[in-house]
Design an enzyme around this catalytic site. Sequence first.
Site, PDB file in Angstrom:
ATOM      1  N   HIS A  13      28.388  26.580  18.997  1.00 54.03           N
ATOM      2  CA  HIS A  13      28.823  25.508  19.892  1.00 54.03           C
ATOM      3  C   HIS A  13      29.158  26.089  21.260  1.00 54.03           C
ATOM      4  CE1 HIS A  13      30.103  21.484  20.863  1.00 54.03           C
ATOM      5  NE2 HIS A  13      31.239  21.943  21.354  1.00 54.03           N
TER       6      HIS A  13
ATOM      7  N   CYS B 149      25.026  20.118  22.366  1.00 46.73           N
ATOM      8  CA  CYS B 149      25.934  20.956  23.159  1.00 46.73           C
ATOM      9  C   CYS B 149      25.192  21.884  24.122  1.00 46.73           C
ATOM     10  CB  CYS B 149      26.867  21.745  22.242  1.00 46.73           C
ATOM     11  SG  CYS B 149      26.049  22.961  21.182  1.00 46.73           S
TER      12      CYS B 149
ATOM     13  N   HIS C  45      32.029  18.958  27.063  1.00 43.74           N
ATOM     14  CA  HIS C  45      31.071  19.352  26.022  1.00 43.74           C
ATOM     15  C   HIS C  45      30.575  18.122  25.269  1.00 43.74           C
ATOM     16  CE1 HIS C  45      33.967  19.656  22.315  1.00 43.74           C
ATOM     17  NE2 HIS C  45      34.424  18.778  23.172  1.00 43.74           N
TER      18      HIS C  45
END
Length: 390
Positions: free
Chosen positions: A350, A302, A362
């Site tokens: 994240h 990520c 993402h």
Amino acid sequence: MASHRKSRPTGTRVAGIRTPALATAALTSVALLSQSANAAPEADDKPSLEEVEKKVDDLYRQAESATDKYNAAKEKTAKQRKHVDTLLDDVAERTQKLNEAREELGSFASAQYRTGAAAPDTATFLLADTPQDYFDQTQLMDRMTGRQKVAVDDYVTQQSETMKKRQEATESLETLTDSQHGLKTAKATVQRKLADARELMSKLTAEEKARLAAIEREKRAEAARKADELARQQAAQQKAQDEAAQQQDSGSSSSGSSDSGSSTAPADSSYATKADKALAFARAQIGKPYVWGAVGPGSYDCSGLTQAAWKAAGVTLPRTTYDQVNVGTTVPLSQAQPGDLVFFYDDVTHVGIYIGNGMMIHAPKPGTYVREESIFYDGESAIHSVVRPA
């Protein structure tokens, strides 16, 4: 007198009644059956599908947290290795200079030996463990020529500096070793969490996996509704801002001031230009696999994706999510603009790049691919913050 009392029969007393051995055996069987009946539900006490899903999600989140630690350790290790290499090069260079200084002093010793002159004992000096102590004890420096003094000063300086650099290199190597150990530990933690998640999923039946897929579809539908709601709110907010700007322009025109409000436009325009470049890069990565610790070009995690996207726009971001969250300006979710970074969870494990209308690009988790998705994919409460990085 001998007792004529009869011995009691063997058996078990139940409610004050003596039972023969056969009855005892029967009661024991009943007890065992009763225990088995009571234990049966425990043996069949299988976690619910929702519990399995939560456990798998938790494991993936823990893996992401461990991945960030791995990324940080990897970055730190790389910097330390570069520092150690620089130190070792410096030590090698200084050692060469030290050897040259030693050779010059050795030439003096050879000359003394050939001439038999009553000159300072340079050979003894070269063999001394602590040259400076040797000087202090024998007052050797007072008996040297100017050239010899220069050579000895150079030798002592080179020796001192070389010893310092060697010590620094040794300490840095020890630190590097510790960092490499931390890197291995973080890597092992990620692999263990992912293995646990895969094991849990492998135990599900086809029917259970189908039910999980249905639950996931419901979550995505709810996330899409939330994204639409945010998009409407942002559109209404933008409309109100545009109307207020028009009224301000009208007022400025009537008062003869035509440049009011123009000071903020260049900054917004500059950010939008950079954000467009970052988003163009991110869109080009859609479909590439998530791989923990990866920074492209074939795969990403990520923070690796967001770092690479903004690098394409000329902005350098740190490697980890918990460092990226501190770079830039935090803005309310209602004011999020395309290009902003959206961070998730209390431990900031994240991140995605906002594209507008409640959506982001993402790299979700292992086993998935870079994709567009609602920022509400794990519920509104999962959103930690929104940061404008440039």
